[in-house]
Structure formats: C-alpha cells, structure tokens
Design a protein around this motif. Structure first.
Motif, PDB file in Angstrom:
ATOM      1  N   GLY A 136      29.027  31.942  65.948  1.00 41.31           N
ATOM      2  CA  GLY A 136      27.731  31.648  65.337  1.00 41.31           C
ATOM      3  C   GLY A 136      27.397  30.206  65.010  1.00 41.31           C
ATOM      4  O   GLY A 136      26.313  29.942  64.501  1.00 41.31           O
ATOM      5  N   ALA A 137      28.293  29.254  65.301  1.00 36.97           N
ATOM      6  CA  ALA A 137      27.972  27.878  64.912  1.00 36.97           C
ATOM      7  C   ALA A 137      27.268  27.143  66.047  1.00 36.97           C
ATOM      8  O   ALA A 137      27.390  27.507  67.213  1.00 36.97           O
ATOM      9  CB  ALA A 137      29.251  27.144  64.517  1.00 36.97           C
ATOM     10  N   ASP A 138      26.523  26.102  65.696  1.00 31.45           N
ATOM     11  CA  ASP A 138      25.907  25.226  66.692  1.00 31.45           C
ATOM     12  C   ASP A 138      26.833  24.067  67.032  1.00 31.45           C
ATOM     13  O   ASP A 138      26.722  23.467  68.091  1.00 31.45           O
ATOM     14  CB  ASP A 138      24.598  24.652  66.145  1.00 31.45           C
ATOM     15  CG  ASP A 138      23.570  25.740  65.848  1.00 31.45           C
ATOM     16  OD1 ASP A 138      23.298  26.538  66.755  1.00 31.45           O
ATOM     17  OD2 ASP A 138      23.059  25.783  64.716  1.00 31.45           O
ATOM     18  N   ALA A 139      27.723  23.740  66.111  1.00 29.25           N
ATOM     19  CA  ALA A 139      28.630  22.607  66.340  1.00 29.25           C
ATOM     20  C   ALA A 139      29.887  22.786  65.508  1.00 29.25           C
ATOM     21  O   ALA A 139      29.851  23.448  64.465  1.00 29.25           O
ATOM     22  CB  ALA A 139      27.943  21.299  65.968  1.00 29.25           C
ATOM     23  N   ILE A 140      30.979  22.223  65.989  1.00 26.89           N
ATOM     24  CA  ILE A 140      32.229  22.234  65.231  1.00 26.89           C
ATOM     25  C   ILE A 140      32.595  20.813  64.858  1.00 26.89           C
ATOM     26  O   ILE A 140      32.534  19.903  65.677  1.00 26.89           O
ATOM     27  CB  ILE A 140      33.401  22.811  66.046  1.00 26.89           C
ATOM     28  CG1 ILE A 140      33.151  24.273  66.383  1.00 26.89           C
ATOM     29  CG2 ILE A 140      34.716  22.677  65.276  1.00 26.89           C
ATOM     30  CD1 ILE A 140      34.360  24.960  66.987  1.00 26.89           C
ATOM     31  N   PHE A 141      32.954  20.674  63.597  1.00 27.52           N
ATOM     32  CA  PHE A 141      33.511  19.416  63.110  1.00 27.52           C
ATOM     33  C   PHE A 141      35.017  19.601  63.189  1.00 27.52           C
ATOM     34  O   PHE A 141      35.595  20.346  62.415  1.00 27.52           O
ATOM     35  CB  PHE A 141      33.039  19.216  61.671  1.00 27.52           C
ATOM     36  CG  PHE A 141      33.584  18.014  60.981  1.00 27.52           C
ATOM     37  CD1 PHE A 141      33.736  16.813  61.653  1.00 27.52           C
ATOM     38  CD2 PHE A 141      33.915  18.065  59.636  1.00 27.52           C
ATOM     39  CE1 PHE A 141      34.213  15.687  60.993  1.00 27.52           C
ATOM     40  CE2 PHE A 141      34.399  16.951  58.968  1.00 27.52           C
ATOM     41  CZ  PHE A 141      34.549  15.765  59.643  1.00 27.52           C
ATOM     42  N   SER A 142      35.653  18.947  64.168  1.00 28.30           N
ATOM     43  CA  SER A 142      37.084  19.202  64.351  1.00 28.30           C
ATOM     44  C   SER A 142      37.901  17.986  63.942  1.00 28.30           C
ATOM     45  O   SER A 142      37.368  16.926  63.656  1.00 28.30           O
ATOM     46  CB  SER A 142      37.379  19.571  65.811  1.00 28.30           C
ATOM     47  OG  SER A 142      37.763  18.420  66.537  1.00 28.30           O
TER      48      SER A 142
END
Ligand SMILES: Cc1cc2nc3c(=O)[nH]c(=O)nc-3n(C[C@H](O)[C@H](O)[C@H](O)COP(=O)(O)O)c2cc1C
Lengths: 466, 427
Positions: free
Chosen positions: A235-241
């Motif tokens: 469900g996310a638009d972006a991942i902060f990894s």
C-alpha cells in the motif's frame, strides 16, 4: 552502440532535516539551530531552489535514555511535525512536505484530519511516512499508556492506514456546491460518512475535511522487516530505506519491487528512496579528508562507548574508547540499557555482531572509537561534485534506488553546496528536473492520483451498505 | 518599538484588549451567502491568511480559530444533516501554523479539543506554533460532549442529550468529568512546556554534551483519564508558557468557571449586560482564589457576536435578512450586537467597567464585520484613547501584559540549591 539505449531514469531527490541522530555535527561552528523556524525555512528554501521533490521529517516521541538517564550526546529535541510542515507550506510553493507519523500513538480520525488539512493548506504537497514504533517506553507519554505487543504493530498499522484511506475517500470532491442563490452548500448531507469495524478500530461518523488536492497524501513506509516490506508493497507509494550502497540497495530494490505484482501493482507504483549522507569537497581527496573529520566530530569517545552499548547491552563506561574492544560478551535477553533507539533493534544477533566487530578491530588495529567510526553511519556519497553526481546517477540507473533522501550533517546550511554544485551536474546529465513540471507532490513523484470514486458509485455503495 | 509617544498609548487601566474569533464564513449560519463571503475558499490558505492579515492591520491582540472533531451541526450532540450551511473545516492548529510566517505581531490561538486528543501531541504542537510565530502562539482548550465526535474515536461513549438537558444529573456528571479532565490536560501540557528549562541546550563541545540532562524533567503527570511521563520532545517554547484560553459558561456544576480559575490565562465569557458581567467576573475570580491563583493574571474577555454598519438600522436589517435566508432567527450563547462601531465602542466601555479586560468579537459575516472591526471600531477606540496605535510588543504575552513565567522545575531546582547552600552555611 547500435542498440537503442534505455531511456535514462529520472532521479528523485529529497532533503531530510537532520537532527536527533548521530549523523548531525552540532559542534561545527557553522551548525545552527535545530529548533528555530528560521533553520527549517532556510533548509526548505534551499531544497526548493534545488527543485527537490520533498522535505522529510523523522519523528521521535520520547527522549532516548541510556543507563536510566536521558541521552545527552546527540541533538535532542525537535518540533512537532504537522505544525512545522504547515508553516513551511507558507514559505515554499512546490516542495513536497513529508511527515513521519506513528500509527501506534495516534488515532486515525485525527491523523487523517491533520494530513488532509496539510494537503489543503499546501495545495497538494503532503506525504505521510507511516511508522510503527510500539514500545511501552514511548507509550508512557500517551493516554493509551500502553504498548502494543510487537507482533500487533503491523496489524494496527495496516488497519490504521486502511481506516485513514477510508476517511480520505469519504468525500468525493463534488459535495461543496456553495451556491448562495439556492442556499445549497452541500450536495449531500452524508458527505464524509464512514463506518469502520475492525480489530483495532471500531469507529463511525462523518469525516469533516472535504477531499484534499491530492485526494490522499502520498504514503511512505520505513519498515525493513518482512512484515514491513509486505506492508510497503501492498500500500505505500514510496519506501524510505536505509540501504544507500550499490549492492545492498540493489538487493532491497529487487526484493521489494518483486513483491508488487502479488499485490496487483506495477513496478513504478512504489519508489525506493534510501536515506543518504554525503560529503562534498573540491576534489575527491579533499572530500575524503573532510569526511574523516566529520566522522570524528560525529563520534566522540563517549559516543563510541554508548554506541557499543547498543550491542553489548551492558554499561561499558569503564572502557577506554581509544583502547581495544571489550572481551566480555554482550548481555543477551531484553535490552534494558538503551531505550527509545532504533539502532537497538538493528542488531538482531548481538553475539555475532560482537564477534565480527572484534575480528574487524583486531585485523585493522582499531580502537573502540575507530571501530564505531568505520562501521557506524556510512557516508554514502563522498567526493567532488562531479563524483557525487556521477555516483548518484549510476546508482539510480543500476536500480539501487529511484533516488535519495539526502541527510546533510550540518543544520541548516548543509544542503547549500549540494544545491549549488551537484544539482546542476545532474541536470546536465539529463536525469534531474530543471523546473517543477507539476504542482503537487504526486506530480513530482510521477504517481497517479488515487482513483477517485465517483459520487454516484459511492452513493450506490452506501445504499447497499445501509 | 512604538513610534507613538508613550502618553498617547492607553493607560493600562482603561485599555481594552481586542480579539476576533474566526469561524468559516462568519458566525451567522447564512454568512456564506453574502456577496463578500468566499464560500469556496474556506479550505484554502489564502482565505485564512487574508483574514488574519486584516485582523493584524487592525492591531488586534489575537485571533482564535474555531475547530471541532466532527462536522458542524445546529444540534448539540448529533449531526443535523443540513446542507444549507457551511460544513467541513481544516485543523485549526495547522491553519494557525500556516499563517504564522506571513504575519508578525498578532497572536494565534487555535482551538484544541482536550477530550479526544493527546496532551503530549498538543503540547509540542503549540510549542512549535510558538516557535514558527516567534512567540505569538497560544491555545484555546475546548471539551467535546458530542456523541458523534466520540464515535469518531471509539474510545468512550457520550449520552445523547438536548441543550435543555444541561442541568440534568447525568449531563452534570458528564460536564464535571469533561472539564476536570480538561484541567488535567492543561496541567500536563503546561508541565511539558516546562519540562525543558530555558538554556537546556548547552552544546558543550568539551564534554560532548548537546543538552544538560539536569535541565530536563520528567513531569510524571497522573490523572483520572491519562498519565504522561515526559519530558517533552520539544524544547521550552519562546514564551515559556504560551497563553491558554477557554470559553466558559455559567453552570450549576461550576466546572467551566473552575477550569478558568485553575488553568487559564484567558477566559472567554458571555455576559449579556454589565450586571451579568460583574457577576461572572466575581464567580471566576472566586474560582481563581479557590485554586490558589489569586495573584496571577487571568484575563477575562467578553464574547460578542457583531453585525456592524454605519447605520444601525442597516445592521439590524442585515441580521434579519440573514435570518430569513437561514430560515430561523440566529441565537447565540453570546450577546448579539447590531449597530454602529461607535455604539459598540460605548457598549465595550460599559462592559469593560464591569471588570472585563478585553473582548473577543465574533464577526457575523467575516468578510464584512471583520473589516468593520479593524477599520471602524478600532479607530473609534483609538480616538477614545482606549486602544493601541501600534503594536507595543512582539509576543502575545507582551501584548497581553503577561510576564514570561519562570520555569516551575528550574524554580524548584533553585530552591533546592538554596536550601542546600543554606544547609552548608549553617552547618
Ligand atoms: C530509514 C528508516 C527511518 C525510520 N524513521 C523512523 C522515525 O522517524 N520514527 C520512528 O518512530 N520510527 C522510524 N523508523 C522505524 C520504523 O517505523 C520501524 O519501527 C522499524 O523500522 C522497525 O520495523 P521493521 O521491523 O519493519 O524494520 C525508521 C525506519 C527506517 C528503516
């Protein structure tokens, strides 16, 4: 060379306001305030001047402690996320505004309201980094008081996000008529109506913020565990990894993007944006030298010992930071020494980590402080502007990420040189925008607006439901 | 700071403080239908910036921004299903923060509902509002007895009742509980603001310490509905304690006035004449004494809904016209004034003599009555020597004549240190 070249990927760049972490060099004479609004305004204006996609704020809801005392060696103290982002909307025009907001110590109605309000007040620039901290230590600051069993934090997070989405979607965009002649303000008395019954939330009523410019804020996720990756893929638009090196980045990228199809999503519906520090110099050698200095400023002797305690889970204050590593083993079991720190959860096998570190230190003749400097926070990009621009581009083209969330080590001016020297080089390479093409953060990130439910379809649903 | 000679400034005894309460298109339910209203802009930053900038042009002390955790309703505890009035609003704290960098002197008091929110979150939000406005933040605390709002959170239930039931035992019990919880809430928020002493950030390069942990304090608040450990995550705000306000009406329980007496810097009250004003002031002062705060400043602002026109008949006619549009005569907890700025000035002076220190005017139509306040009423009050000609301070506390409070924990630490020193010298 006859083969048609793949079109270059466009790089996404964001700026993480540093502070409250051990990448921040507060002792530098150029370091300014981490709390005054002028610092945030300078930082945001620099990011916008550089045409960055967004500004990013982390969150912490309890001051960290170590050995039963408040941790005093890093920057501590930060402003409230929503309030600062809303104020920043007044001093910028296009820059996206991303806030990290926890799904454990909040309620969906309130958080959805705040993000929808931020999206209105910024004309469509809001994003939410959904994090899942759960511990009782943080919980002591909240009404619920309590903590969430660790295995329930993603189930609450998932339901929290789903509920917030129901609220964001509860207005369809055509309800406000505001016709003074007929006296009709709303076309639908049930605008915003919702019912949510679930394991964590049993709520109903009417959401009171009409649909915002982006429909929903952009959703970020920062989890790294199996559940975290699934949550993001679903469900996310972006991942902060946290994987800003080439190999680790590629592995993470392939893993997470590979999960999308199972959730019925396409490759470009989820952006991977690692946090990345950088050090710039006139030459690569200058930058390397400067990077060493920065590392020594970041890791004092006292900081090095505290860092070791994250793994050892023992008081190591008797050790000499310039001496060898402790030969005793880490205390296993519940971590009681350092509280409120993400790093504690990073080292999942303390015995193995301790063994590995001892070997590393012995092989390189490193002291405790040397070890922490060398193995601790990696500086992702060190070099001249040319080197850094080239490396960032190479990483993105090689699918180590879709861009980076840059964390300068100095507040608030740490982004200035990057904006002035690296960004023009990326623009020359044709991989970074020279002007914002759109106005919303979704525009910048190339994300579609979530499918708006048409008013009549929604009416139908409600009719069926009631 | 002021270019006006000090003799031209109102003396403190006769000076009035003036605020406006901003809510949508204005307080009359048909306000949005006036030609000056901008009903399609109510959810934009531009709308709110224009209103607050206008209030600042009039040198007002502060604006309050109304809020609620549910859709507006004419019913006391439920939604009313109406479609002919403004429905939908933005979070007031975010609105206040959004306009803060675009204004420079006016105070900003968003409304916060204590019943369903976290004191920890609100404490840092208002502290941050104080940072982004460089000392102009404040908060207006409100309780919610609305059943539908409770259902938005699902953590507690509230009985359904009508406004006529306010004095029934069940509702009285609810009122006392909600207001006492709000008092706890304010106490927790205030302790959090003090949980960092001024100067806790030391940046001591020699020892590598960014903060002096001795200057950070656990607040250990325990109340009937919640507990909070602390310290805050946000350093003490510029004003130390941003002013806390609350609206309170007379109640047989005494709970609303008790909240003012115990917890507020600013009380908003609703007298309809000078006699009532005197009685209310006496009741609140008694609560203040009972709370042991007799010596502390507590401003009491009279709330009035205002329709202002140069011709009094025009103002009254405007109300009638709007009432007809709304389909019923508008009533309010506050006195509804129709008339000229000069007549309003007379009334404010008369009420002021009853012990009120200021007024919070609720513009019936924001686009009409707010400029009438700033461009009609304010010059009239200035002519009478009872209102400022220029902002005399940069902070909200400064405008209200409130000193920056000492930090309770620092004070306690100083007392302990003195006691220790005494012990040493006497030993
Ligand atoms: C790059 C990164 C940044 C994070 N930032 C925050 C933060 O600002 N606040 C917070 O409470 N948690 C933060 N987290 C923690 C996550 O919310 C989550 O609790 C943590 O990653 C553990 O979850 P996991 O087991 O899925 O990895 C961050 C995690 C990562 C990887």
């Amino acid at each position: 060379m006859s083969e048609p070249r793949k079109p270059l990927k466009q790089i996404h760049l964001a700026a993480h306001f540093p502070g409250v972490n051990n990448t921040t060099v507060w002792s530098d004479p150029q370091a300014g305030s981490h709390i005054e609004f002028s610092s945030f305004a300078h930082f945001a204006r620099t990011a916008e001047r550089a045409k960055f996609d967004f500004l990013f704020l982390a969150e912490g809801l309890r001051l960290r402690e170590q050995g039963g005392k408040i941790y005093d060696l890093d920057v501590v103290g930060r402003p409230d996320t929503f309030t600062i982002l809303s104020a920043l909307a007044a001093v910028t025009e296009r820059l996206g505004l991303t806030g990290t907001i926890n799904s454990t110590f909040n309620e969906p109605y309130e958080v959805a309201r705040q993000f929808a309000s931020l999206d209105h007040l910024s004309d469509g620039r809001a994003a939410w980094n959904v994090v899942t901290s759960w511990d009782a230590f943080t919980g002591e600051n909240f009404r619920r008081g309590g903590f969430l069993p660790q295995d329930e934090r993603y189930s609450r997070a998932k339901e929290f996000l789903a509920t917030a989405n129901e609220l964001f979607d509860s207005w369809h965009g055509d309800e406000i008529v505001a016709d003074p002649a007929t006296g009709t303000f709303l076309s639908d008395a049930k605008a915003g109506a919702f019912v949510h019954q679930g394991q964590h939330f049993d709520i109903e009523g009417q959401f009171n913020v009409p649909v915002s410019p982006q429909g929903r804020p952009v959703i970020f996720q920062a989890g790294d565990s199996e559940e975290g990756r699934e949550f993001a893929a679903a469900g996310a638009d972006a991942i902060f990894s946290r994987y800003a090196t080439l190999k680790e980045g590629q592995a993470f990228y392939a893993d997470v993007k590979g999960r999308l199809a199972r959730h019925g999503r396409t490759h470009d519906q989820l952006l991977i944006l690692p946090a990345a520090t950088f050090v710039l110099g006139d030459t690569d050698a200058d930058a390397a030298e400067l990077a060493r200095e920065v590392r020594r400023q970041q890791v004092s002797g006292a900081t090095a010992l505290k860092h070791l305690e994250f793994v050892w889970n023992r008081d190591l204050s008797a050790y000499d930071p310039d001496g060898p590593l402790p030969d005793i083993d880490p205390d296993l079991g519940e971590h009681t020494l350092a509280r409120g720190r993400a790093q504690v959860r990073m080292y999942r096998d303390p015995l193995a980590t301790a063994r590995e570190w001892r070997e590393l230190a012995a092989a390189n003749k490193w002291s405790i402080r040397d070890l922490v400097i060398e193995t601790g926070n990696r500086q992702a990009f060190v070099g001249s502007a040319e080197t850094v621009a080239r490396t960032i581009d190479e990483f993105v083209q090689a699918d180590a990420s879709d861009g980076f969330i840059l964390v300068p080590h100095i507040t608030p001016g740490g982004l200035d040189a990057f904006a002035d020297t690296v960004v023009p080089l990326l623009q020359e390479r044709g991989v970074f925008r020279t002007e914002y093409e759109g106005t919303t953060l979704r525009d910048h990130l190339g994300l579609d607006r979530p499918a708006a439910r048409s008013g009549s379809a929604a009416h139908g649903e409600r009719a069926v439901a009631s | 700071m002021s270019s006006v000679p000090s003799s031209a400034l109102p003396s403190s005894s006769s000076a009035l403080h003036l605020a406006v309460a901003l809510d949508g298109a204005g307080w009359h339910p048909a306000a949005w239908r006036e030609p000056v209203a901008r009903p399609r802009d109510l959810l934009t930053a531009g709308y709110w910036t224009d209103l607050v900038t206008e209030a600042e042009r009039g040198l007002l002390d502060f604006v309050t921004i109304e809020d609620a955790l549910g859709l507006q309703s004419t019913h006391f505890t439920e939604p009313d299903g109406r479609t002919d009035q403004v429905r939908g609003r933005l979070d007031a704290v975010l609105i206040a923060a959004r306009v803060a960098p675009l204004t420079s002197h006016i105070g900003l008091l968003p409304t916060v509902v204590a019943t369903h929110t976290e004191p920890f979150h609100i404490s840092k939000a208002i502290a941050t509002l104080d940072y982004v406005s460089t000392g102009r933040g404040g908060v207006r605390i409100q309780v919610s007895a609305r059943r539908n709002e409770a259902a938005h959170f699902g953590r507690r239930t509230v009985p359904s009742f009508r406004i006529e039931d306010l004095e029934s035992p069940a509702v009285q019990e609810l009122t006392v509980d909600l207001f006492d919880e709000a008092a706890d809430y304010v106490e927790a928020v205030r302790r959090l603001w003090d949980s960092w002493e001024d100067g806790a950030e030391i940046r001591d390069v020699a020892t590598g310490r960014f903060v002096d942990r001795e200057k950070l304090h656990y607040i250990d608040f325990e109340g009937a509905h919640f507990s909070v450990k602390g310290p805050s995550i946000t350093p003490r705000p510029p004003q130390g304690q941003p002013p806390v306000g609350a609206l309170a009406h007379e109640s047989v329980t005494g709970a609303p006035f008790r909240l003012l007496g115990r917890s507020a810097d600013l009380g908003f009250v609703t007298p309809h004449d000078a006699g009532q004003a005197r009685a209310i002031v006496a009741s609140v002062r008694a609560e203040q004494d009972a709370a042991g705060r007799a010596g502390e400043p507590l401003h009491l602002f009279g709330d009035l809904v205002v329709f202002l026109d140069d011709d009094p008949a025009e103002a009254a006619a405007r109300k009638e016209r709007l009432d007809t549009l709304a389909g019923y005569p508008y009533t309010s907890d506050a006195r509804i004034f129709t008339g000229t700025p000069s007549q309003l000035a007379d009334l404010l002076q008369e009420l002021g003599e009853a012990g009120l220190t200021g007024f919070r005017l609720r513009p019936a139509v924001a686009g009409h009555d707010l400029p009438a306040i700033t461009r009609g009423l304010v010059p009239e009050l200035q002519r009478r020597g009872v209102f400022r000609h220029a902002y005399e301070a940069d902070t909200l506390r400064g405008l209200l004549g409130l000193a920056r409070p000492a930090n309770r924990y620092a004070a306690a630490a100083a007392v302990a240190a003195d006691a220790a020193a005494d012990a040493v010298t006497t030993a």
